[in-house]
Design a protein around this motif. Structure first.
Motif, PDB file in Angstrom:
ATOM      1  N   GLU B   5      63.042   8.975  32.135  1.00 57.30           N
ATOM      2  CA  GLU B   5      62.762   7.845  31.315  1.00 57.30           C
ATOM      3  C   GLU B   5      61.375   7.687  31.135  1.00 57.30           C
ATOM      4  OE1 GLU B   5      63.839   4.244  33.679  1.00 57.30           O
ATOM      5  OE2 GLU B   5      65.965   4.682  33.302  1.00 57.30           O
ATOM      6  N   LYS B   6      60.941   7.687  29.839  1.00 58.56           N
ATOM      7  CA  LYS B   6      59.479   7.716  29.424  1.00 58.56           C
ATOM      8  C   LYS B   6      58.577   8.673  29.914  1.00 58.56           C
ATOM      9  CE  LYS B   6      60.188   3.172  27.870  1.00 58.56           C
ATOM     10  NZ  LYS B   6      60.113   1.521  28.186  1.00 58.56           N
ATOM     11  N   ILE B   7      58.975   9.779  30.023  1.00 56.26           N
ATOM     12  CA  ILE B   7      58.073  10.845  30.648  1.00 56.26           C
ATOM     13  C   ILE B   7      57.050  11.218  29.530  1.00 56.26           C
ATOM     14  CG2 ILE B   7      58.125  13.311  31.339  1.00 56.26           C
ATOM     15  CD1 ILE B   7      59.538  11.684  33.425  1.00 56.26           C
ATOM     16  N   HIS B   8      55.724  11.108  30.437  1.00 53.86           N
ATOM     17  CA  HIS B   8      54.522  11.594  29.655  1.00 53.86           C
ATOM     18  C   HIS B   8      53.845  12.715  30.455  1.00 53.86           C
ATOM     19  CE1 HIS B   8      53.768   8.353  26.667  1.00 53.86           C
ATOM     20  NE2 HIS B   8      54.768   7.745  27.496  1.00 53.86           N
ATOM     21  N   LYS B  18      55.611  13.180  25.110  1.00 56.86           N
ATOM     22  CA  LYS B  18      55.066  11.936  24.828  1.00 56.86           C
ATOM     23  C   LYS B  18      56.303  10.817  24.961  1.00 56.86           C
ATOM     24  CE  LYS B  18      52.354  14.283  21.548  1.00 56.86           C
ATOM     25  NZ  LYS B  18      52.235  14.602  20.043  1.00 56.86           N
ATOM     26  N   GLY B  19      56.572  10.494  26.113  1.00 57.03           N
ATOM     27  CA  GLY B  19      57.616   9.461  26.433  1.00 57.03           C
ATOM     28  C   GLY B  19      58.961  10.012  26.049  1.00 57.03           C
ATOM     29  N   ILE B  20      59.514  10.850  26.639  1.00 54.95           N
ATOM     30  CA  ILE B  20      60.805  11.374  26.463  1.00 54.95           C
ATOM     31  C   ILE B  20      61.815  10.579  27.540  1.00 54.95           C
ATOM     32  CG2 ILE B  20      62.316  13.340  26.677  1.00 54.95           C
ATOM     33  CD1 ILE B  20      59.849  15.004  25.597  1.00 54.95           C
ATOM     34  N   SER B  21      62.714  10.113  26.858  1.00 57.89           N
ATOM     35  CA  SER B  21      63.760   9.708  27.758  1.00 57.89           C
ATOM     36  C   SER B  21      65.337  10.436  27.391  1.00 57.89           C
ATOM     37  CB  SER B  21      63.934   8.191  27.639  1.00 57.89           C
ATOM     38  OG  SER B  21      62.738   7.510  27.863  1.00 57.89           O
ATOM     39  N   THR B  22      66.074  10.737  28.239  1.00 59.61           N
ATOM     40  CA  THR B  22      67.354  11.167  27.922  1.00 59.61           C
ATOM     41  C   THR B  22      68.076  11.247  29.132  1.00 59.61           C
ATOM     42  OG1 THR B  22      68.397  12.836  26.632  1.00 59.61           O
ATOM     43  CG2 THR B  22      66.828  13.738  28.263  1.00 59.61           C
ATOM     44  N   GLU B  23      69.414  11.658  29.111  1.00 58.35           N
ATOM     45  CA  GLU B  23      70.156  11.817  30.276  1.00 58.35           C
ATOM     46  C   GLU B  23      71.123  13.319  30.179  1.00 58.35           C
ATOM     47  OE1 GLU B  23      72.552   8.418  31.515  1.00 58.35           O
ATOM     48  OE2 GLU B  23      74.385   9.821  31.683  1.00 58.35           O
ATOM     49  N   PHE B  24      70.942  14.135  31.309  1.00 64.41           N
ATOM     50  CA  PHE B  24      71.481  15.514  31.146  1.00 64.41           C
ATOM     51  C   PHE B  24      72.896  15.088  31.879  1.00 64.41           C
ATOM     52  CE2 PHE B  24      67.017  16.542  30.809  1.00 64.41           C
ATOM     53  CZ  PHE B  24      67.162  17.046  29.565  1.00 64.41           C
ATOM     54  N   PRO B  53      54.559  14.224  36.393  1.00 64.65           N
ATOM     55  CA  PRO B  53      54.316  13.819  35.068  1.00 64.65           C
ATOM     56  C   PRO B  53      53.264  12.640  35.199  1.00 64.65           C
ATOM     57  CG  PRO B  53      56.468  12.814  36.024  1.00 64.65           C
ATOM     58  CD  PRO B  53      55.875  13.996  36.854  1.00 64.65           C
ATOM     59  N   ASN B  54      52.460  12.466  34.128  1.00 65.35           N
ATOM     60  CA  ASN B  54      51.465  11.262  34.341  1.00 65.35           C
ATOM     61  C   ASN B  54      52.060  10.010  34.484  1.00 65.35           C
ATOM     62  OD1 ASN B  54      50.230  13.705  32.431  1.00 65.35           O
ATOM     63  ND2 ASN B  54      48.763  12.932  33.692  1.00 65.35           N
ATOM     64  N   SER B  55      53.243   9.738  33.638  1.00 60.09           N
ATOM     65  CA  SER B  55      54.128   8.860  33.855  1.00 60.09           C
ATOM     66  C   SER B  55      55.344   8.864  33.518  1.00 60.09           C
ATOM     67  CB  SER B  55      53.385   7.437  32.973  1.00 60.09           C
ATOM     68  OG  SER B  55      53.501   7.741  31.626  1.00 60.09           O
ATOM     69  N   GLY B  56      56.157   7.785  33.880  1.00 60.82           N
ATOM     70  CA  GLY B  56      57.622   8.111  33.613  1.00 60.82           C
ATOM     71  C   GLY B  56      58.425   8.289  35.025  1.00 60.82           C
ATOM     72  N   GLU B  57      59.857   8.403  34.964  1.00 63.41           N
ATOM     73  CA  GLU B  57      60.442   8.574  36.238  1.00 63.41           C
ATOM     74  C   GLU B  57      61.695   9.717  35.609  1.00 63.41           C
ATOM     75  OE1 GLU B  57      60.857   8.801  39.224  1.00 63.41           O
ATOM     76  OE2 GLU B  57      59.751   7.097  39.467  1.00 63.41           O
ATOM     77  N   ILE B  58      61.920  10.215  36.824  1.00 65.60           N
ATOM     78  CA  ILE B  58      63.167  11.149  36.940  1.00 65.60           C
ATOM     79  C   ILE B  58      64.104  10.739  37.820  1.00 65.60           C
ATOM     80  CG2 ILE B  58      63.900  13.674  37.090  1.00 65.60           C
ATOM     81  CD1 ILE B  58      61.024  14.287  36.523  1.00 65.60           C
ATOM     82  N   TYR B  59      65.526  10.395  37.646  1.00 67.69           N
ATOM     83  CA  TYR B  59      66.344  10.107  38.597  1.00 67.69           C
ATOM     84  C   TYR B  59      67.491  11.456  38.707  1.00 67.69           C
ATOM     85  CZ  TYR B  59      64.476   5.666  37.653  1.00 67.69           C
ATOM     86  OH  TYR B  59      63.965   4.519  37.666  1.00 67.69           O
ATOM     87  N   PHE B  60      67.577  11.814  39.912  1.00 71.16           N
ATOM     88  CA  PHE B  60      68.517  12.728  40.269  1.00 71.16           C
ATOM     89  C   PHE B  60      69.698  11.985  40.850  1.00 71.16           C
ATOM     90  CE2 PHE B  60      64.853  15.539  39.877  1.00 71.16           C
ATOM     91  CZ  PHE B  60      65.289  16.833  39.338  1.00 71.16           C
ATOM     92  N   ASP B  61      70.916  11.921  40.089  1.00 72.64           N
ATOM     93  CA  ASP B  61      71.875  10.926  40.609  1.00 72.64           C
ATOM     94  C   ASP B  61      71.584   9.738  40.974  1.00 72.64           C
ATOM     95  OD1 ASP B  61      73.813  13.079  39.887  1.00 72.64           O
ATOM     96  OD2 ASP B  61      73.755  14.110  41.744  1.00 72.64           O
ATOM     97  N   LYS B 212      60.276  17.857  19.410  1.00 73.69           N
ATOM     98  CA  LYS B 212      59.017  18.486  18.266  1.00 73.69           C
ATOM     99  C   LYS B 212      57.765  17.688  18.698  1.00 73.69           C
ATOM    100  CE  LYS B 212      58.081  18.944  13.646  1.00 73.69           C
ATOM    101  NZ  LYS B 212      58.148  18.457  12.433  1.00 73.69           N
ATOM    102  N   ASP B 213      56.777  18.593  18.744  1.00 73.81           N
ATOM    103  CA  ASP B 213      55.540  18.056  19.105  1.00 73.81           C
ATOM    104  C   ASP B 213      55.356  17.349  20.432  1.00 73.81           C
ATOM    105  OD1 ASP B 213      54.469  19.685  17.179  1.00 73.81           O
ATOM    106  OD2 ASP B 213      54.599  17.844  15.691  1.00 73.81           O
ATOM    107  N   GLY B 214      56.271  17.455  21.261  1.00 77.50           N
ATOM    108  CA  GLY B 214      56.463  16.590  22.695  1.00 77.50           C
ATOM    109  C   GLY B 214      57.206  15.247  22.532  1.00 77.50           C
ATOM    110  N   ASN B 215      57.816  14.976  21.392  1.00 83.32           N
ATOM    111  CA  ASN B 215      58.477  13.854  21.265  1.00 83.32           C
ATOM    112  C   ASN B 215      60.142  14.084  20.928  1.00 83.32           C
ATOM    113  OD1 ASN B 215      56.586  11.725  20.761  1.00 83.32           O
ATOM    114  ND2 ASN B 215      55.989  12.813  19.033  1.00 83.32           N
TER     115      ASN B 215
END
Lengths: 219, 253
Positions: B5-8, B18-24, B53-61, B212-215
């Motif tokens: 969520e919103k990884i910077h 630049k603020g990447i959010s997704t789900e694998f 990361p400078n900001s944002g959150e990663i969730y493993f399960d 693309k370019d961090g987005n």
């Protein structure tokens, strides 16, 4: 960890014995020859050759100059092996597996290098033996005079001094090259550069530490 | 499943992510694609915990990475397998020793159990005859298979692959792609693959994140990547004449 330490002992300690023995024997021979050839005065006792050889070998050649020679052999091996692991992502692989890479790579080397004094014992013995052989077979002095010189005014404190600094040099030899290998950046060319830089720094630190420890032991 | 969520992430003031959010998704091969310098490798290293990361959150399960204790991080690392771009095999160890390595370091199994497990995985990647060879004595494709075997030998929950088929011929590349996909299904792993190889995208891109370019420029799957009008994606795909022709055929069908 036991296996890793044994491998490092094999590579760094046992693997250095050959070159150390070879160099010590011939340098010991040259030291005694030069001493004998440069004594012109008949007032100088014949046993001075053995005495000078012993002092040169035990106090400086074996601990200090062997450490600098080993910087070229062992130090370069450490920097290039760790550096290559860095550029080929092997250190990243260790970290990803949850393995403390510093502990895995540096600690066995540090433990193995604590056995450096054993190598230096061989160096001392063969250096003096080389001096004896060169003196006798060159006809510079008699065997009994040389042996008398070796025993003359023997002070065990000198041996303690030699082994204390050998131990310190061993720690320098394990840590500075590891640092340069571990924190290197770049590719294959930079591994070579890191080895050179680590050799220079290691030599400088050994010489400076040698100066201060000598001041400390012989105030 | 891994959710970000919103990884910077920035280096020396330059923003790389630049603020990447997704789900694998679990049990699927999740591809991260994009041009060189788009931030794929940095994203992978952030997921691996090699970069913070400078900001944002990663969730493993659903467990937040930043709120885990050091012990929990250590446990999580044991659930992660990684295939590096250059394989990162240990040169002084044979194939079987490389595969045994994580078990020897991290488990208390008996030597016989470990060898059984390692040989089963080596068999699975079709390298049983080469198990006593050194990495320098086998081909690039075989080295990749050893790297995959080492990554899955601990039965990880998450598998990360950084350009697993770079430097391989197209046929071997497909073998590697298929092997990763098969293992993902077999072991029900959440697999994240960095790639800029369109063959991989078509072969195993069950979910695709385009950077693309961090987005995050686009998200989808290999089923709909040719249908998109997203300019960044079409620029990337149709830089090759082959894929221009493929698209024409695809749209005609």
């Amino acid at each position: 960890m036991y296996g890793l330490v044994m491998k490092e002992i094999q590579d760094m300690i046992l693997g250095s014995l050959g070159i150390v023995c070879f160099l010590s024997f011939f340098v010991g021979g040259v030291v005694s020859m030069q001493t004998a050839l440069n004594i012109d005065s008949s007032f100088m006792p014949e046993n001075l050759v053995g005495f000078a050889t012993r002092q040169s070998i035990i106090l400086e050649f074996s601990p200090t100059f062997m450490a600098i020679i080993l910087t070229g052999k062992v130090g370069s091996y450490i920097t290039s092996s760790i550096g290559t692991m860095r550029v080929t992502e092997q250190i990243d692989a260790l970290e990803v597996m949850g393995i403390n890479s510093v502990n895995f790579l540096v600690f066995p080397k540090l433990i193995a290098m604590t056995l450096l004094p054993i190598v230096i014992i061989f160096s001392m013995f063969l250096g003096i033996f080389g001096g004896w052989a060169a003196t006798i077979y060159g006809g510079y002095s008699s065997s009994s005079a040389f042996v008398e010189g070796i025993q003359l005014g023997f002070n065990s404190y000198h041996v303690v001094y030699a082994f204390v600094k050998t131990f310190l040099f061993a720690m320098i030899l394990a840590t500075i090259p590891s640092y340069h290998g571990y924190y290197m950046k770049g590719g294959a060319l930079d591994v070579g550069r890191a080895s050179t830089v680590s050799f220079v720094w290691c030599s400088v630190v050994i010489i400076v530490v040698n100066y201060f420890i000598t001041q400390l032991f012989f105030p | 499943m891994i959710r970000i969520e919103k990884i910077h992430k920035q280096f020396d003031g330059t923003a790389v992510l630049k603020g990447i959010s997704t789900e694998f998704k679990k049990g699927k091969t999740n591809l991260v694609i994009g041009q060189s310098g788009s931030g794929k490798t940095v994203l992978l290293k952030v997921l691996l915990g090699l970069f913070r990361p400078n900001s944002g959150e990663i969730y493993f399960d659903n467990s937040s990475f930043s709120s885990m204790s050091e012990d929990e991080h250590r446990v999580l690392r044991r659930e992660i397998g990684m295939v590096f771009q250059g394989s990162a095999l240990f040169d002084s160890m044979s194939v079987v020793e490389n595969v045994l390595f994580p078990m020897r370091m991290l488990t208390k199994f008996s030597e016989a159990e470990m060898i059984d497990q390692a040989e089963a995985v080596i068999e699975r990647v079709n390298l049983i005859d080469a198990r006593h060879k050194l990495p320098t004595e086998i081909s690039g494709g075989m080295q990749k298979r050893v790297a995959i075997a080492r990554a899955v030998v601990m039965r990880p929950k998450y598998l990360f692959c950084d350009e697993p088929n770079s430097g391989l011929d197209p046929k071997t590349a497909i073998v590697i792609d298929n092997l990763i996909q098969e293992l993902t299904k077999e072991y029900d792993i959440t697999t994240v693959i960095n790639s800029h190889d369109m063959n991989s995208v078509m072969e195993i891109g069950e979910t695709i994140l385009f950077l693309k370019d961090g987005n995050k420029a686009w998200e989808g799957s290999n089923k709909n990547i040719f249908k998109t009008d997203n300019e960044a994606v079409t620029d990337f795909i149709y830089s090759s004449n082959l894929f221009k022709k493929v698209r024409k055929l695809y749209l005609n069908d």
